[in-house]
Design an enzyme around this catalytic site. Structure first.
Site, PDB file in Angstrom:
ATOM      1  N   GLY A   1      25.750 101.602  74.747  1.00 42.69           N
ATOM      2  CA  GLY A   1      25.722 101.899  76.165  1.00 42.69           C
ATOM      3  C   GLY A   1      26.572 100.628  76.685  1.00 42.69           C
ATOM      4  N   ALA A   2      27.372  99.928  75.848  1.00 44.45           N
ATOM      5  CA  ALA A   2      27.933  98.527  76.431  1.00 44.45           C
ATOM      6  C   ALA A   2      29.251  98.887  77.204  1.00 44.45           C
ATOM      7  CB  ALA A   2      28.249  97.908  74.924  1.00 44.45           C
ATOM      8  N   ASN A   3      29.595  99.817  77.459  1.00 47.93           N
ATOM      9  CA  ASN A   3      31.038  99.925  78.258  1.00 47.93           C
ATOM     10  C   ASN A   3      30.716  99.961  79.782  1.00 47.93           C
ATOM     11  OD1 ASN A   3      29.681 102.697  77.408  1.00 47.93           O
ATOM     12  ND2 ASN A   3      31.097 103.386  79.054  1.00 47.93           N
TER      13      ASN A   3
ATOM     14  N   GLY B   1      27.805  99.104  83.317  1.00 55.52           N
ATOM     15  CA  GLY B   1      26.617  98.633  84.033  1.00 55.52           C
ATOM     16  C   GLY B   1      25.769  97.368  83.226  1.00 55.52           C
TER      17      GLY B   1
ATOM     18  N   GLY C   1      24.489  97.400  80.224  1.00 56.36           N
ATOM     19  CA  GLY C   1      25.066  97.312  78.817  1.00 56.36           C
ATOM     20  C   GLY C   1      26.365  96.325  78.733  1.00 56.36           C
TER      21      GLY C   1
ATOM     22  N   SER D   1      12.427 101.182  82.716  1.00 51.49           N
ATOM     23  CA  SER D   1      12.546 101.338  84.064  1.00 51.49           C
ATOM     24  C   SER D   1      11.264 101.074  84.950  1.00 51.49           C
ATOM     25  CB  SER D   1      12.955 102.606  84.713  1.00 51.49           C
ATOM     26  OG  SER D   1      12.936 102.774  86.020  1.00 51.49           O
TER      27      SER D   1
ATOM     28  N   TYR E   1      12.849 111.755  83.079  1.00 51.23           N
ATOM     29  CA  TYR E   1      13.458 110.427  83.165  1.00 51.23           C
ATOM     30  C   TYR E   1      11.907 109.656  82.987  1.00 51.23           C
ATOM     31  CZ  TYR E   1      15.679 106.127  84.447  1.00 51.23           C
ATOM     32  OH  TYR E   1      16.186 104.920  84.509  1.00 51.23           O
TER      33      TYR E   1
HETATM   34  N1  LIG Z   1      20.533 100.586  87.252  1.00 52.56           N
HETATM   35  C1  LIG Z   1      19.102 100.485  87.416  1.00 52.56           C
HETATM   36  O1  LIG Z   1      18.752 100.289  88.666  1.00 52.56           O
HETATM   37  C2  LIG Z   1      18.535 100.937  86.513  1.00 52.56           C
HETATM   38  C3  LIG Z   1      17.190 100.713  86.903  1.00 52.56           C
HETATM   39  C4  LIG Z   1      15.960 101.058  85.651  1.00 52.56           C
HETATM   40  C5  LIG Z   1      16.305 101.346  84.325  1.00 52.56           C
HETATM   41  N2  LIG Z   1      17.720 101.154  84.122  1.00 52.56           N
HETATM   42  C6  LIG Z   1      18.007 101.501  82.701  1.00 52.56           C
HETATM   43  O2  LIG Z   1      19.204 100.724  82.300  1.00 52.56           O
HETATM   44  C7  LIG Z   1      20.022 101.222  81.058  1.00 52.56           C
HETATM   45  C8  LIG Z   1      21.412 101.195  81.290  1.00 52.56           C
HETATM   46  O3  LIG Z   1      21.637 101.842  82.433  1.00 52.56           O
HETATM   47  P1  LIG Z   1      22.732 101.453  83.724  1.00 52.56           P
HETATM   48  O4  LIG Z   1      22.166 101.444  85.070  1.00 52.56           O
HETATM   49  O5  LIG Z   1      23.556 100.300  82.932  1.00 52.56           O
HETATM   50  O6  LIG Z   1      23.596 102.839  83.712  1.00 52.56           O
HETATM   51  P2  LIG Z   1      25.209 103.077  83.359  1.00 52.56           P
HETATM   52  O7  LIG Z   1      26.088 102.263  83.937  1.00 52.56           O
HETATM   53  O8  LIG Z   1      25.448 104.608  83.845  1.00 52.56           O
HETATM   54  O9  LIG Z   1      25.385 102.785  81.937  1.00 52.56           O
HETATM   55  C9  LIG Z   1      24.580 103.644  80.916  1.00 52.56           C
HETATM   56  C10 LIG Z   1      25.190 103.778  79.552  1.00 52.56           C
HETATM   57  O10 LIG Z   1      24.673 104.623  78.711  1.00 52.56           O
HETATM   58  C11 LIG Z   1      25.628 105.395  78.008  1.00 52.56           C
HETATM   59  N3  LIG Z   1      25.267 106.572  77.482  1.00 52.56           N
HETATM   60  C12 LIG Z   1      24.544 107.463  78.026  1.00 52.56           C
HETATM   61  N4  LIG Z   1      24.531 108.608  77.537  1.00 52.56           N
HETATM   62  C13 LIG Z   1      24.710 108.229  75.954  1.00 52.56           C
HETATM   63  C14 LIG Z   1      24.604 108.617  74.884  1.00 52.56           C
HETATM   64  N5  LIG Z   1      24.249 110.052  74.538  1.00 52.56           N
HETATM   65  N6  LIG Z   1      25.022 107.972  73.684  1.00 52.56           N
HETATM   66  C15 LIG Z   1      25.478 106.649  74.008  1.00 52.56           C
HETATM   67  N7  LIG Z   1      25.601 106.236  74.904  1.00 52.56           N
HETATM   68  C16 LIG Z   1      25.135 106.898  75.994  1.00 52.56           C
HETATM   69  C17 LIG Z   1      26.706 105.439  78.884  1.00 52.56           C
HETATM   70  O11 LIG Z   1      27.998 105.825  78.360  1.00 52.56           O
HETATM   71  P3  LIG Z   1      29.183 106.624  79.398  1.00 52.56           P
HETATM   72  O12 LIG Z   1      29.682 105.632  80.017  1.00 52.56           O
HETATM   73  O13 LIG Z   1      30.025 107.150  78.083  1.00 52.56           O
HETATM   74  O14 LIG Z   1      28.339 107.784  79.909  1.00 52.56           O
HETATM   75  C18 LIG Z   1      26.607 103.905  79.436  1.00 52.56           C
HETATM   76  O15 LIG Z   1      27.637 103.334  78.960  1.00 52.56           O
HETATM   77  C19 LIG Z   1      19.394 102.785  81.122  1.00 52.56           C
HETATM   78  O16 LIG Z   1      18.196 102.816  80.002  1.00 52.56           O
HETATM   79  C20 LIG Z   1      18.439 103.031  82.449  1.00 52.56           C
HETATM   80  O17 LIG Z   1      17.489 103.806  82.262  1.00 52.56           O
HETATM   81  C21 LIG Z   1      18.804 100.885  85.145  1.00 52.56           C
END
Ligand SMILES: NC(=O)c1ccc[n+]([C@@H]2O[C@H](COP(=O)([O-])OP(=O)(O)OC[C@H]3O[C@@H](n4cnc5c(N)ncnc54)[C@H](OP(=O)(O)O)[C@@H]3O)[C@@H](O)[C@H]2O)c1
Length: 298
Positions: free
Chosen positions: A21-23, A25, A27, A151, A176
């Protein structure tokens, strides 16, 4: 670790890292900082277009970055196998694996290619399979890290062995919470197994608090961006777990501010349910059965 920042990341020259998910947030920020500090970063993304754009953005921010885009859909075990086979064939060794990709609170129950509930399937089972398949490359680098991203919401989670795939009842936050609890149980169980087998892999888990990313855009209340910290801040506990020399197996990192929602990284404590070895063993056995992947640690 007073107010640890990404500036304190050591030189990672010669290291290879995979970030799922490096593209987007967290990642994206993780990949950027690992690359900025000299690691060769494999950006594991499910969409080629979004992945290519992100790779060019990292390159613009860190011109000396050594980057590679590799397609990976965690919701499809054929894709996971393909990714791992290509990686093992081309590189054979891995220093840092960041299991970051995730989906949150999908309004409707959706399924992965194998018919798993999408959040458990993507956030936990896909990463369980990926880590197991990449293990030979991790074991080839003593001290290699596996960092999974959970999380604060893991505290609300429960592993419902009697309805793991939410077939009888789907509740988006419940699914979740279960998947994020699974990330912590997985980490602690892998750390125990590695220790028992004397395997030189260090497994840690991190949570970002509340960070402004695409994930929060889609699902949270409208003021999320006002209250959230930046994605770069949210990535710090992940980066700490992935790069600080004194991290040991089974450690958990999160922000040190109010309710662990913001701030610089510190060691944090997992919920009681996450520390139950019996649940972890059972989840491990079920995960092996569902994915068909077994770990060769010895
Ligand atoms: N942001 C927060 O406040 C928060 C809080 C607690 C935990 N987290 C955790 O942090 C992690 C990253 O989330 P983020 O907040 O950075 O959200 P994000 O910006 O939505 O990034 C999520 C990433 O996961 C990828 N992804 C989703 N489904 C996938 C799949 N089937 N195969 C490969 N890649 C996939 C997305 O790809 P696409 O762009 O192609 O959809 C995107 O690159 C998650 O595990 C989340 O549970 C975040």
């Amino acid at each position: 670790m007073a107010k640890w920042t990404a500036e304190e990341i050591p030189d990672l020259g010669g290291q290879v890292a995979v970030v799922t998910g490096a593209n987007s947030g967290l990642g994206y920020e993780t990949a950027l900082e690992l690359a900025r500090h000299g690691a060769h970063v494999v950006m594991a993304c499910r969409d080629e277009g979004r992945g290519t754009t992100a790779r060019e953005q990292v390159r613009a921010q860190a011109p000396s970055a050594s980057l590679e885009l590799s397609l990976l859909d965690l919701a499809d075990l054929t894709s996971v196998r393909k990714f791992a086979e290509a990686f093992l064939g081309e590189r054979g060794r891995l220093d840092v694996l960041v299991n970051n990709a995730g989906v949150m609170a999908l309004p409707e129950r959706r399924l992965t290619a194998e018919g798993f509930e999408m959040q458990l399937g993507t956030n936990h089972l896909g990463h369980f399979a990926l880590t197991g398949l990449l293990l030979p490359a991790l074991l080839a680098r003593p001290g290699a890290r596996v960092v999974s991203v959970t999380s604060f919401a893991h505290k609300t989670g429960k592993i419902r062995f009697d309805d793991l795939q939410a077939e009888r009842r789907y509740r988006k936050w419940r699914a979740y919470g279960q998947s994020k609890l699974a990330n912590v149980l997985f980490t602690f169980e892998l750390a125990r197994r590695a220790q028992d087998a004397d395997a030189p892999v260090v497994t840690a888990v991190a949570h970002p608090g509340f960070a402004a990313t695409h994930l929060q855009d889609q699902t949270s209340f409208s003021g999320a961006r006002v209250f959230a910290q930046s994605a770069a801040m949210g990535a710090l506990p992940i980066l700490f777990a992935a790069t600080e020399p004194d991290v040991v197996g089974g450690e958990f990192f999160g922000p040190r501010g109010f309710m662990q929602q913001r701030g610089h990284p510190t060691r944090v404590k997992a919920a009681r349910a996450a520390r139950d070895p019996e649940t972890a063993r059972r989840l491990w056995a079920v995960s092996e059965e569902l994915t068909g992947i077994t770990y060769q640690l010895g």
